[in-house]
Design a protein around this motif. Structure first.
Motif, mmCIF file in Angstrom:
data_model
loop_
_atom_site.group_PDB
_atom_site.id
_atom_site.type_symbol
_atom_site.label_atom_id
_atom_site.label_comp_id
_atom_site.label_asym_id
_atom_site.label_seq_id
_atom_site.Cartn_x
_atom_site.Cartn_y
_atom_site.Cartn_z
ATOM 1 N N HIS A 52 0.820 -1.204 0.007
ATOM 2 C CA HIS A 52 -0.197 -0.077 -0.063
ATOM 3 C C HIS A 52 0.847 1.333 -0.023
ATOM 4 O O HIS A 52 0.271 2.252 0.402
ATOM 5 N N VAL A 53 2.116 1.196 -0.281
ATOM 6 C CA VAL A 53 2.802 2.399 -0.331
ATOM 7 C C VAL A 53 3.718 2.298 -1.876
ATOM 8 O O VAL A 53 3.376 3.369 -2.593
ATOM 9 N N LEU A 54 4.546 1.622 -2.223
ATOM 10 C CA LEU A 54 5.290 1.522 -3.414
ATOM 11 C C LEU A 54 4.390 1.624 -4.598
ATOM 12 O O LEU A 54 4.728 2.591 -5.428
ATOM 13 N N PHE A 55 3.338 1.232 -4.818
ATOM 14 C CA PHE A 55 2.761 1.467 -6.004
ATOM 15 C C PHE A 55 1.065 1.877 -5.916
ATOM 16 O O PHE A 55 0.328 1.734 -6.743
ATOM 17 N N HIS A 56 0.635 2.030 -4.575
ATOM 18 C CA HIS A 56 -0.591 2.477 -4.455
ATOM 19 C C HIS A 56 -0.679 3.907 -4.239
ATOM 20 O O HIS A 56 -1.294 4.599 -3.488
ATOM 21 N N GLY A 57 -0.226 4.585 -5.490
ATOM 22 C CA GLY A 57 -0.017 6.159 -5.242
ATOM 23 C C GLY A 57 0.009 6.639 -6.912
ATOM 24 O O GLY A 57 -0.165 6.069 -7.922
ATOM 25 N N TYR A 58 0.096 8.001 -6.914
ATOM 26 C CA TYR A 58 0.116 8.682 -8.258
ATOM 27 C C TYR A 58 1.242 8.341 -9.112
ATOM 28 O O TYR A 58 1.048 8.244 -10.217
ATOM 29 N N VAL A 59 2.509 7.831 -8.631
ATOM 30 C CA VAL A 59 3.566 7.526 -9.725
ATOM 31 C C VAL A 59 3.154 5.957 -9.826
ATOM 32 O O VAL A 59 3.355 5.880 -11.359
ATOM 33 N N GLY A 60 2.674 4.965 -9.286
ATOM 34 C CA GLY A 60 2.114 3.820 -9.730
ATOM 35 C C GLY A 60 0.899 4.255 -10.824
ATOM 36 O O GLY A 60 0.873 3.514 -11.997
ATOM 37 N N ALA A 61 0.063 4.992 -10.599
ATOM 38 C CA ALA A 61 -1.185 5.118 -11.579
ATOM 39 C C ALA A 61 -0.605 6.027 -12.811
ATOM 40 O O ALA A 61 -1.014 5.351 -13.788
ATOM 41 N N LEU A 62 0.225 6.832 -12.798
ATOM 42 C CA LEU A 62 0.832 7.301 -14.106
ATOM 43 C C LEU A 62 1.681 6.450 -14.908
ATOM 44 O O LEU A 62 1.697 6.312 -15.938
ATOM 45 N N LEU A 63 2.324 5.348 -14.054
ATOM 46 C CA LEU A 63 3.362 4.446 -14.941
ATOM 47 C C LEU A 63 2.298 3.424 -15.493
ATOM 48 O O LEU A 63 2.384 3.216 -16.555
ATOM 49 N N THR A 64 1.233 3.240 -14.768
ATOM 50 C CA THR A 64 0.487 2.085 -15.321
ATOM 51 C C THR A 64 -0.570 2.685 -16.490
ATOM 52 O O THR A 64 -0.565 1.875 -17.373
ATOM 53 N N ALA A 65 -0.939 3.698 -16.434
ATOM 54 C CA ALA A 65 -1.582 4.441 -17.567
ATOM 55 C C ALA A 65 -0.561 4.525 -18.695
ATOM 56 O O ALA A 65 -1.075 4.161 -19.892
ATOM 57 N N ALA A 66 0.602 4.924 -18.486
ATOM 58 C CA ALA A 66 1.393 5.146 -19.622
ATOM 59 C C ALA A 66 1.632 3.763 -20.423
ATOM 60 O O ALA A 66 1.610 3.599 -21.533
ATOM 61 N N VAL A 67 1.911 2.886 -19.764
ATOM 62 C CA VAL A 67 2.023 1.539 -19.989
ATOM 63 C C VAL A 67 1.118 0.953 -20.766
ATOM 64 O O VAL A 67 0.962 0.503 -22.016
#
Length: 177
Positions: A52-67
């Motif tokens: 709930h820290v490493l990928f549960h945030g805006y960085v994970g959201a932006l990376l996921t949307a881009a991929v």
């Protein structure tokens, strides 16, 4: 919530997309926040600190949307729906992962953890009811759209499930008397 419900909710978000590939990408986007669950490979303490820290945030959201957008046919729609599915996952986690499970949405920029006071346990009746309703909704998609969430795993299996549901509820494929 459990990953199956996250996948089903994300797949439902993707129903406006024409292509199976794009719907699968949005479904994967809704599962992406749990990539930080792989922190369990570093041991229980590492998992307790980083799930709930490493990928549960805006960085994970932006990376996921881009991929997802890069792999999609309908790039803009998939990018937007991937962000929606990703954030739906976060909302569900805030509600139904259990008291004490917050989300560090702005990590690594701001290490503040966010909670909701009304959180219910992972094994709660609320999660069970939501899971049941979402599964029924996914199966009901066979009737108007001729597809179910099974398409994420296999187009052939999905065709069989869809055929069975349409035969049972719409009478398709039955001999007329």
């Amino acid at each position: 919530m459990n990953p199956i419900v996250h996948a089903e909710l994300s797949w439902l978000v993707a129903q406006g997309l024409r292509e199976r590939r794009d719907r699968v990408l949005v479904t994967c986007a809704g599962l992406a926040p749990d990539l930080d669950g792989l922190s369990l490979l570093g041991g229980e303490a590492f998992y307790a600190r980083y799930h709930h820290v490493l990928f549960h945030g805006y960085v994970g959201a932006l990376l996921t949307a881009a991929v997802c957008a890069a792999l999609a046919r309908q790039r803009t729609a998939v990018a937007l729906l991937s962000l929606a599915a990703f954030h739906l996952h976060l909302l569900c986690d805030l509600a139904g992962s259990g008291p004490g499970w917050g989300i560090v949405y702005f990590w690594p920029t701001l290490p503040r953890e966010y909670f909701w006071r009304g959180q219910w346990d992972l094994a709660s009746w609320q999660n069970g009811l939501i899971g049941f309703a979402v599964t029924l909704a996914c199966l009901a998609c066979a009737l108007p759209w001729r597809r179910t969430v099974v398409e994420v795993l296999s187009a052939r299996w999905d065709a069989e499930v869809t055929r069975t549901l349409r035969r049972r509820f719409l009478g398709e494929g039955r001999p007329s008397i």
